[in-house]
Design a protein around this motif. Structure first.
Motif, PDB file in Angstrom:
ATOM      1  N   THR A 162     -55.767 104.024 124.762  1.00 49.33           N
ATOM      2  CA  THR A 162     -55.323 105.326 124.857  1.00 49.33           C
ATOM      3  C   THR A 162     -55.906 106.349 125.920  1.00 49.33           C
ATOM      4  OG1 THR A 162     -56.622 106.519 123.348  1.00 49.33           O
ATOM      5  CG2 THR A 162     -54.914 105.029 122.224  1.00 49.33           C
ATOM      6  N   GLU A 164     -55.670 109.420 125.700  1.00 52.51           N
ATOM      7  CA  GLU A 164     -56.236 110.557 125.033  1.00 52.51           C
ATOM      8  C   GLU A 164     -57.847 110.260 124.778  1.00 52.51           C
ATOM      9  OE1 GLU A 164     -56.570 114.260 123.036  1.00 52.51           O
ATOM     10  OE2 GLU A 164     -54.908 113.310 124.036  1.00 52.51           O
ATOM     11  N   ASP A 197     -49.896 106.916 125.741  1.00 51.16           N
ATOM     12  CA  ASP A 197     -50.111 108.285 125.963  1.00 51.16           C
ATOM     13  C   ASP A 197     -49.648 109.392 124.714  1.00 51.16           C
ATOM     14  OD1 ASP A 197     -50.571 107.793 128.295  1.00 51.16           O
ATOM     15  OD2 ASP A 197     -48.562 107.435 128.867  1.00 51.16           O
ATOM     16  N   HIS A 198     -49.136 108.603 123.581  1.00 52.89           N
ATOM     17  CA  HIS A 198     -48.950 109.494 122.256  1.00 52.89           C
ATOM     18  C   HIS A 198     -49.547 108.914 121.355  1.00 52.89           C
ATOM     19  CE1 HIS A 198     -46.154 111.222 125.061  1.00 52.89           C
ATOM     20  NE2 HIS A 198     -45.554 110.222 125.420  1.00 52.89           N
ATOM     21  N   GLY A 199     -49.423 109.641 120.202  1.00 58.44           N
ATOM     22  CA  GLY A 199     -49.971 109.096 118.886  1.00 58.44           C
ATOM     23  C   GLY A 199     -51.587 109.822 118.665  1.00 58.44           C
ATOM     24  N   PHE A 200     -51.768 110.159 117.344  1.00 55.59           N
ATOM     25  CA  PHE A 200     -52.766 110.860 116.805  1.00 55.59           C
ATOM     26  C   PHE A 200     -52.679 110.813 115.295  1.00 55.59           C
ATOM     27  CE2 PHE A 200     -49.883 114.136 116.016  1.00 55.59           C
ATOM     28  CZ  PHE A 200     -50.662 114.977 114.846  1.00 55.59           C
ATOM     29  N   SER A 208     -58.367 109.676 119.266  1.00 56.03           N
ATOM     30  CA  SER A 208     -57.157 108.648 119.075  1.00 56.03           C
ATOM     31  C   SER A 208     -57.552 107.310 119.587  1.00 56.03           C
ATOM     32  CB  SER A 208     -55.946 109.145 119.928  1.00 56.03           C
ATOM     33  OG  SER A 208     -55.421 110.395 119.437  1.00 56.03           O
ATOM     34  N   HIS A 234     -47.288 114.190 112.136  1.00 58.41           N
ATOM     35  CA  HIS A 234     -47.358 113.155 112.957  1.00 58.41           C
ATOM     36  C   HIS A 234     -46.299 112.633 113.489  1.00 58.41           C
ATOM     37  CE1 HIS A 234     -51.306 113.003 110.223  1.00 58.41           C
ATOM     38  NE2 HIS A 234     -51.623 112.816 111.318  1.00 58.41           N
ATOM     39  N   GLN A 236     -43.384 113.343 115.336  1.00 59.83           N
ATOM     40  CA  GLN A 236     -42.893 113.305 116.822  1.00 59.83           C
ATOM     41  C   GLN A 236     -43.833 112.286 117.704  1.00 59.83           C
ATOM     42  OE1 GLN A 236     -42.112 117.192 118.252  1.00 59.83           O
ATOM     43  NE2 GLN A 236     -40.511 117.477 116.941  1.00 59.83           N
ATOM     44  N   ALA A 237     -45.091 112.563 117.466  1.00 64.56           N
ATOM     45  CA  ALA A 237     -46.262 111.875 118.356  1.00 64.56           C
ATOM     46  C   ALA A 237     -45.762 110.169 118.155  1.00 64.56           C
ATOM     47  CB  ALA A 237     -47.584 112.429 118.084  1.00 64.56           C
ATOM     48  N   LYS A 240     -42.823 109.057 119.693  1.00 69.28           N
ATOM     49  CA  LYS A 240     -43.148 108.636 120.939  1.00 69.28           C
ATOM     50  C   LYS A 240     -43.980 107.637 121.472  1.00 69.28           C
ATOM     51  CE  LYS A 240     -42.303 113.655 122.564  1.00 69.28           C
ATOM     52  NZ  LYS A 240     -42.943 114.639 123.143  1.00 69.28           N
ATOM     53  N   MET A 241     -45.023 107.310 120.324  1.00 68.32           N
ATOM     54  CA  MET A 241     -45.777 106.342 120.644  1.00 68.32           C
ATOM     55  C   MET A 241     -44.962 104.689 120.424  1.00 68.32           C
ATOM     56  SD  MET A 241     -49.396 105.155 118.517  1.00 68.32           S
ATOM     57  CE  MET A 241     -48.303 104.196 117.189  1.00 68.32           C
TER      58      MET A 241
END
Length: 342
Positions: A162, A164, A197-200, A208, A234, A236-237, A240-241
């Protein structure tokens, strides 16, 4: 399967053992030590059924009775420690011309969030004290801040990570994404580095780590966290992931098989802070998958999906609510070593 050059073996390859670092009242577990020790005990028992257990502890007299007994699969090493996240202070292992080589990186408490002065010395101390098989070398990369939870390998030269985490401040802020990717490709002889680039996860301290979000389950399969509740923070992120995962390809430029994992219903601590529950933080061992569960309705579905992903392995649910109270889970507290290391 890749057999030549250097590569980072996937977790499903045959293992020689797993490292755990034992909790005590001088770690951050102190307030819930009676809750978390049974989790470590279950982990230790399941590992010892199948392979060796490399156990790091501050004082072996604090260990439960079954870990005091003689056992040829049990190796205990006493040393100072800050905390117990073996995934991130443990050595990574690469295969170099068919033989294992240990890699030692700098651990700095996930970007200097927490003290890590003792944890950062655990791997060099284990190596100096003969914890690993004679003749297994260790390469020192202590100029590079890195954690095992930040990387996934498909065993065929593809790494997943990731942005992040690896591009965060207070890790390797002097390096660009291009620099980091060059380093990873060189150290792990990787053909591709895939960046999410996304996800948490709320409550996560690692920025992440990939092992909380998406995991290789075979050379061509990725299991990933999916949230279907549009009202969840969570959603939207993670959407996108998922969309980004659908664009990723393997070393042959073929898309991966993607398997969504259920999203556990929200679990909160006594202060009302959401805890980072995830089914992605499982540990593969010889003949089994140790799967975190949380006493929520989604547990059964997670077990079912894991059994389809690993039909030849026993799925062992482990209550991980105590672990997420310190913002980690099963994979975070463990580090596996392939054959020939311990």
């Amino acid at each position: 399967m890749k057999t030549e050059g250097n590569f980072l073996p996937a977790e499903w390859v045959r293992q020689s053992g797993v490292q755990l670092t034992w909790p005590d009242c001088e770690t951050d577990w102190c307030d819930i030590i009676d809750e978390v020790v049974p989790v470590y005990e279950q982990m230790a028992r399941e590992i010892l059924k199948r392979e060796k257990l490399l156990l790091v502890c501050r004082d072996r007299s604090l260990l439960p009775q079954f870990l005091q007994a003689e056992n040829e699969r049990l190796l205990i090493h006493q040393m100072p420690l800050n905390d117990t996240w073996a995934r991130d202070h443990g050595a990574l292992t690469v295969i170099e011309k068919g033989q294992p080589t240990l890699l030692n990186f700098r651990f700095n408490g996930w970007g200097m969030k927490f003290a890590a002065c003792h944890d950062n010395q655990i791997t060099p101390t284990l190596f100096a004290n003969g914890a690993f098989r004679k003749g297994v070398p260790m390469l020192d990369f202590s100029y590079f801040t890195f954690e095992g939870g930040a990387i996934e390998s498909n065993n065929e030269g593809v790494l997943l990570t990731t942005s992040e985490c690896l591009l965060s401040k207070n890790r390797n802020e002097h390096l660009s994404k291009t620099d980091v990717e060059f380093f990873l490709k060189k150290v792990f002889d990787a053909q591709k580095v895939l960046w999410l680039d996304h996800g948490f996860l709320e409550g996560d301290d690692t920025d992440s780590h990939i092992d909380t979000l998406a995991r290789f389950c075979s050379e061509k399969t990725i299991a990933y966290v999916k949230c279907d509740d549009k009202t969840d923070s969570h959603y939207q992120a993670l959407q996108k992931m998922e969309e980004q995962l659908q664009t990723l390809t393997d070393q042959h430029d073929k898309p991966f098989q993607l398997v969504p994992l259920p999203f556990p219903e929200a679990i909160y601590d006594e202060d009302g802070q959401r805890l980072p529950a995830t089914y992605a933080n499982f540990l593969i061992v010889n003949g089994a998958v140790l799967l975190p569960v949380y006493g929520v309705p989604q547990d059964n579905e997670a077990v079912r999906i894991m059994q389809t992903l690993f039909p030849d392995r026993e799925i062992v649910p482990i209550n991980s609510v105590p672990l997420i109270k310190q913002h980690g889970s099963i994979h975070c507290i463990s580090m596996q070593f392939p054959e020939g290391v311990i």
